[in-house]
Design a protein around this motif. Structure first.
Motif, PDB file in Angstrom:
ATOM      1  N   SER A 165       6.274   5.708  -7.727  1.00  0.00           N
ATOM      2  CA  SER A 165       7.655   5.788  -9.058  1.00  0.00           C
ATOM      3  C   SER A 165       7.174   7.539  -8.220  1.00  0.00           C
ATOM      4  O   SER A 165       8.400   8.039  -9.255  1.00  0.00           O
ATOM      5  N   ASN A 166       6.666   8.308  -7.785  1.00  0.00           N
ATOM      6  CA  ASN A 166       7.195   9.548  -7.529  1.00  0.00           C
ATOM      7  C   ASN A 166       8.395   9.563  -6.368  1.00  0.00           C
ATOM      8  O   ASN A 166       8.358  10.280  -5.784  1.00  0.00           O
ATOM      9  N   GLY A 167       8.654   8.763  -5.883  1.00  0.00           N
ATOM     10  CA  GLY A 167       9.686   8.732  -5.401  1.00  0.00           C
ATOM     11  C   GLY A 167       9.348   8.153  -3.463  1.00  0.00           C
ATOM     12  O   GLY A 167      10.196   7.706  -2.564  1.00  0.00           O
ATOM     13  N   LYS A 168       7.894   8.355  -3.103  1.00  0.00           N
ATOM     14  CA  LYS A 168       7.321   8.388  -1.716  1.00  0.00           C
ATOM     15  C   LYS A 168       7.225   6.979  -1.641  1.00  0.00           C
ATOM     16  O   LYS A 168       7.200   5.578  -2.503  1.00  0.00           O
ATOM     17  N   ILE A 169       7.814   6.782  -0.201  1.00  0.00           N
ATOM     18  CA  ILE A 169       7.357   5.119   0.233  1.00  0.00           C
ATOM     19  C   ILE A 169       6.666   5.116   1.234  1.00  0.00           C
ATOM     20  O   ILE A 169       7.199   5.983   2.880  1.00  0.00           O
ATOM     21  N   LEU A 170       5.460   4.330   1.587  1.00  0.00           N
ATOM     22  CA  LEU A 170       3.953   4.476   2.641  1.00  0.00           C
ATOM     23  C   LEU A 170       5.174   2.951   3.369  1.00  0.00           C
ATOM     24  O   LEU A 170       4.978   1.654   2.149  1.00  0.00           O
ATOM     25  N   SER A 171       4.126   3.312   4.462  1.00  0.00           N
ATOM     26  CA  SER A 171       4.491   2.025   5.008  1.00  0.00           C
ATOM     27  C   SER A 171       3.736   2.390   6.912  1.00  0.00           C
ATOM     28  O   SER A 171       2.921   3.137   7.090  1.00  0.00           O
ATOM     29  N   LEU A 172       4.155   1.082   7.548  1.00  0.00           N
ATOM     30  CA  LEU A 172       3.217   1.516   8.723  1.00  0.00           C
ATOM     31  C   LEU A 172       3.309   2.550   9.424  1.00  0.00           C
ATOM     32  O   LEU A 172       3.001   2.803  10.139  1.00  0.00           O
ATOM     33  N   GLU A 173       4.749   2.933   9.874  1.00  0.00           N
ATOM     34  CA  GLU A 173       5.023   3.821   9.918  1.00  0.00           C
ATOM     35  C   GLU A 173       4.635   5.215  10.071  1.00  0.00           C
ATOM     36  O   GLU A 173       4.623   5.661  10.320  1.00  0.00           O
ATOM     37  N   THR A 174       3.980   5.399   8.639  1.00  0.00           N
ATOM     38  CA  THR A 174       3.319   6.287   7.497  1.00  0.00           C
ATOM     39  C   THR A 174       1.969   6.730   8.449  1.00  0.00           C
ATOM     40  O   THR A 174       1.237   6.630   7.847  1.00  0.00           O
ATOM     41  N   ASN A 175       1.809   4.694   9.497  1.00  0.00           N
ATOM     42  CA  ASN A 175       0.035   5.383   9.257  1.00  0.00           C
ATOM     43  C   ASN A 175      -0.410   4.391   8.065  1.00  0.00           C
ATOM     44  O   ASN A 175      -1.507   4.758   7.449  1.00  0.00           O
ATOM     45  N   TYR A 176       0.632   3.972   7.872  1.00  0.00           N
ATOM     46  CA  TYR A 176      -0.442   3.351   5.811  1.00  0.00           C
ATOM     47  C   TYR A 176       0.010   1.737   5.592  1.00  0.00           C
ATOM     48  O   TYR A 176       1.507   1.833   5.350  1.00  0.00           O
ATOM     49  N   ASP A 177      -1.810   1.021   6.003  1.00  0.00           N
ATOM     50  CA  ASP A 177      -0.867  -0.140   5.385  1.00  0.00           C
ATOM     51  C   ASP A 177      -1.772  -0.832   4.130  1.00  0.00           C
ATOM     52  O   ASP A 177      -2.876  -0.372   3.891  1.00  0.00           O
ATOM     53  N   VAL A 178      -0.954  -1.079   3.137  1.00  0.00           N
ATOM     54  CA  VAL A 178      -1.112  -1.199   1.892  1.00  0.00           C
ATOM     55  C   VAL A 178      -2.151  -3.039   1.644  1.00  0.00           C
ATOM     56  O   VAL A 178      -2.260  -3.242   1.023  1.00  0.00           O
ATOM     57  N   ARG A 179      -1.823  -3.372   2.819  1.00  0.00           N
ATOM     58  CA  ARG A 179      -2.591  -4.542   3.135  1.00  0.00           C
ATOM     59  C   ARG A 179      -4.212  -4.103   2.781  1.00  0.00           C
ATOM     60  O   ARG A 179      -5.431  -5.269   2.576  1.00  0.00           O
ATOM     61  N   GLU A 180      -4.419  -2.827   2.929  1.00  0.00           N
ATOM     62  CA  GLU A 180      -6.220  -3.086   3.666  1.00  0.00           C
ATOM     63  C   GLU A 180      -6.790  -1.969   2.762  1.00  0.00           C
ATOM     64  O   GLU A 180      -7.909  -1.704   2.479  1.00  0.00           O
ATOM     65  N   ARG A 181      -5.821  -1.235   1.367  1.00  0.00           N
ATOM     66  CA  ARG A 181      -5.872  -1.090   0.277  1.00  0.00           C
ATOM     67  C   ARG A 181      -6.766  -1.386  -1.092  1.00  0.00           C
ATOM     68  O   ARG A 181      -6.521  -2.859  -0.707  1.00  0.00           O
ATOM     69  N   GLY A 182      -7.948  -0.779  -1.047  1.00  0.00           N
ATOM     70  CA  GLY A 182      -8.754  -1.421  -1.834  1.00  0.00           C
ATOM     71  C   GLY A 182      -7.989  -2.231  -3.164  1.00  0.00           C
ATOM     72  O   GLY A 182      -8.716  -2.882  -3.313  1.00  0.00           O
ATOM     73  N   TRP A 183      -7.042  -1.874  -3.648  1.00  0.00           N
ATOM     74  CA  TRP A 183      -6.131  -1.874  -5.455  1.00  0.00           C
ATOM     75  C   TRP A 183      -5.500  -3.072  -5.127  1.00  0.00           C
ATOM     76  O   TRP A 183      -5.245  -4.147  -6.111  1.00  0.00           O
ATOM     77  N   TYR A 184      -4.857  -3.177  -3.685  1.00  0.00           N
ATOM     78  CA  TYR A 184      -4.478  -4.674  -3.479  1.00  0.00           C
ATOM     79  C   TYR A 184      -5.026  -5.616  -3.002  1.00  0.00           C
ATOM     80  O   TYR A 184      -4.456  -6.897  -3.332  1.00  0.00           O
ATOM     81  N   LYS A 185      -5.763  -5.596  -2.077  1.00  0.00           N
ATOM     82  CA  LYS A 185      -7.391  -6.628  -1.802  1.00  0.00           C
ATOM     83  C   LYS A 185      -7.855  -7.017  -3.006  1.00  0.00           C
ATOM     84  O   LYS A 185      -8.285  -8.519  -3.094  1.00  0.00           O
ATOM     85  N   PHE A 186      -8.272  -6.121  -4.060  1.00  0.00           N
ATOM     86  CA  PHE A 186      -8.674  -6.293  -4.990  1.00  0.00           C
ATOM     87  C   PHE A 186      -7.827  -7.454  -5.860  1.00  0.00           C
ATOM     88  O   PHE A 186      -8.198  -8.743  -6.652  1.00  0.00           O
ATOM     89  N   ALA A 187      -6.942  -7.307  -6.445  1.00  0.00           N
ATOM     90  CA  ALA A 187      -5.851  -8.073  -6.857  1.00  0.00           C
ATOM     91  C   ALA A 187      -5.202  -9.486  -6.391  1.00  0.00           C
ATOM     92  O   ALA A 187      -5.639 -10.690  -6.117  1.00  0.00           O
ATOM     93  N   LYS A 188      -5.185  -9.124  -4.689  1.00  0.00           N
ATOM     94  CA  LYS A 188      -4.432 -10.780  -4.167  1.00  0.00           C
ATOM     95  C   LYS A 188      -5.714 -11.428  -3.938  1.00  0.00           C
ATOM     96  O   LYS A 188      -5.954 -12.253  -3.867  1.00  0.00           O
ATOM     97  N   ASN A 189      -7.134 -11.052  -3.738  1.00  0.00           N
ATOM     98  CA  ASN A 189      -9.280 -11.756  -4.165  1.00  0.00           C
ATOM     99  C   ASN A 189      -8.619 -12.927  -4.730  1.00  0.00           C
ATOM    100  O   ASN A 189      -9.016 -13.111  -5.020  1.00  0.00           O
TER     101      ASN A 189
END
Length: 488
Positions: free
Chosen positions: A121-145
């Motif tokens: 919401s703050n306008g930032k977009i993080l991706s693999l290009e910025t060395n950010y893998d959302v799939r490895e984040r705890g909150w993401y894993k928690f929801a997917k799990n």
């Protein structure tokens, strides 16, 4: 050796009654205080437990209401994103910011599974290009799990330190489109807001905290204790692991950080693995009881003193006639023992039992007084009769009639004796003595007038016979003299 029974028996009746009534009052008040203490003990323990349970319930409701509010917001946002698959990144950012401001969240973001993007919401977009893998984040894993386990609804992560060093918690919600997992929508919330919610369960005697299943402190009014463990939290976790049924609001004891016992009530927080536990020092439960006991002892003691004072005053007032009655009875016995010449009646103060007893005693005193007076009259008459007898008068009699049967019998026999004397001798022995003196002086013409007694009659007869004999001798002497003159 001191004998309490003998000592008690030697006390006055007022003191005895005061002691007995006082002991009875002490026994009754003490028994009442014991019963009251036992009742209040059970009532207070139950009341404190209910209050603690109510605090736990209110805290649980406050937390669940707040979490439900976040869930509703994420569900509404998820619906917008799922139903509009062609939204651009900028449109998603605007939508996220709109919801963040509306719900007063720190940060709102989504993680997309295919593009592996994290749009914030703050306008930032993080991706693999910025060395950010959302799939490895705890909150993401928690929801997917949760999704892989068949749980596709709202979830809350364990608190963590964010990139700015603040302790936060994330609310997560998996997103599906046509049954296919497309990503996770999440929001960050500063722990200070949740800690403020715990103020509902904070009282002067206890607090309400939230713990993880391993005893980690999840939410606490003191934020520096979050994500740590202590003796209290670990013992709570052990108790809940041993007996999971304790999370239904059952009161149980654990050893706290000060190695003292605390009373704990825990409840599961919906849609989380957390428990909200209200903790109160066990000493508080019994401190209130001790205070009640002290108050009861003091009030009971004051009540006993007041009751004893009133009873003593009332008893002395009610039984005060006994003192006068005792004085009257003592005077009565002094009168019987000739220590007093006269006796007055006891005053009748009231028409009660003591008054009736006094009235009966007064009747007895009056009858005894009359009997003594009659006996005194008889004794005086007896003395007078004896003096008359001493003077030779045998016609005197005892006319007083006593009530005493023995004295009455004596009076009758004494009068009978005098009747016999008067019958055998006469009414006046002095007259008999005078007649005998006349006879002694050769005057046989003297006579007892109105003779009654046999001796009087015989003396008169004797005088007559002697007179006759003397007259005959005189006539014979005269006859001899006459014959002698003739012969001369």
């Amino acid at each position: 050796m001191w004998n309490p029974i003998k000592t008690f028996s030697n006390l006055s009746i007022i003191v005895k009654l005061s002691l007995l009534v006082s002991l009875s009052i002490i026994f009754v008040i003490s028994l009442g205080n014991i019963w009251s203490y036992l009742y209040l003990k059970e009532y207070n323990l139950e009341s404190i437990e209910n209050t603690q349970r109510e605090i736990n319930t209110n805290t649980l409701k406050a937390l669940e209401f707040y979490f439900n509010t976040q869930q509703v917001a994420l569900q509404a946002l998820r619906k917008e994103i799922v139903e509009n698959p062609n939204l651009s990144d900028k449109e998603i950012i605007n939508l996220l910011e709109l919801f963040r401001v509306g719900k007063d969240l720190d940060l709102l973001y989504i993680g997309l599974d295919k593009s592996i993007k994290n749009i914030r919401s703050n306008g930032k977009i993080l991706s693999l290009e910025t060395n950010y893998d959302v799939r490895e984040r705890g909150w993401y894993k928690f929801a997917k799990n949760k999704t892989s386990q068949g749980e596709i609804e709202f979830g809350i992560t364990t608190p963590y330190k964010d990139s700015s060093g603040n302790i936060s918690v994330s609310y997560v919600l998996p997103m599906y489109r046509d049954g296919e997992f497309i990503g996770v929508i999440a929001s960050d919330d500063n722990l200070s807001k949740l800690s403020n919610l715990l103020e509902v369960g904070k009282t002067k005697v206890g607090t309400t905290n939230v713990y993880d299943s391993d005893g980690t402190i999840v939410f606490h009014t003191e934020q520096d204790k979050v994500l740590s463990k202590n003796t209290l939290s670990e013992n709570i976790a052990k108790s809940l692991q041993t007996n999971p049924g304790l999370t239904n609001g059952t009161l149980f004891e654990v050893v706290d950080n000060e190695k003292e016992l605390s009373e704990v009530i825990c409840s599961n927080i919906a849609k989380t693995n957390f428990v909200a536990c209200s903790i109160v020092k066990k000493d508080f439960y019994y401190k209130e009881l001790r205070n009640n006991l002290v108050r009861q002892v003091i009030s009971g003691g004051i009540g006993i003193l007041i009751a004893l004072s009133l009873v003593t005053i009332v008893l002395f007032y009610i039984l005060s006639p006994l003192k006068k009655l005792q004085w009257g009875i003592q005077n009565f016995f002094d009168y019987l023992n000739f220590k007093r010449k006269d006796i007055a009646k006891n005053p009748i103060i009231a028409d009660d039992e003591i008054g009736k007893i006094t009235e009966k005693i007064n009747d007895g005193i009056e009858q005894t007084k009359q009997r003594y007076q009659q006996e005194e009259v008889m004794l005086k008459e007896t003395i007078q009769v004896c003096q008359d007898i001493e003077q030779g008068i045998l016609s005197s009699r005892i006319t007083a009639i006593p009530n005493n049967p023995n004295l009455l019998n004596l009076q009758k026999n004494f009068n009978l004796f005098l009747d016999i004397l008067e019958k055998k001798i006469g009414s006046n022995f002095n007259l008999i003595s005078e007649i005998l003196d006349c006879y002694k002086n050769s005057n046989f013409t003297a006579k007892v007038q109105n003779e009654k007694g046999e001796m009087e009659v015989n003396i008169n007869a004797l005088g007559i016979e002697i007179s006759k004999m003397l007259n005959q001798r005189k006539e014979f002497a005269n006859l001899l003299n006459e014959k002698a003159r003739k012969h001369c």
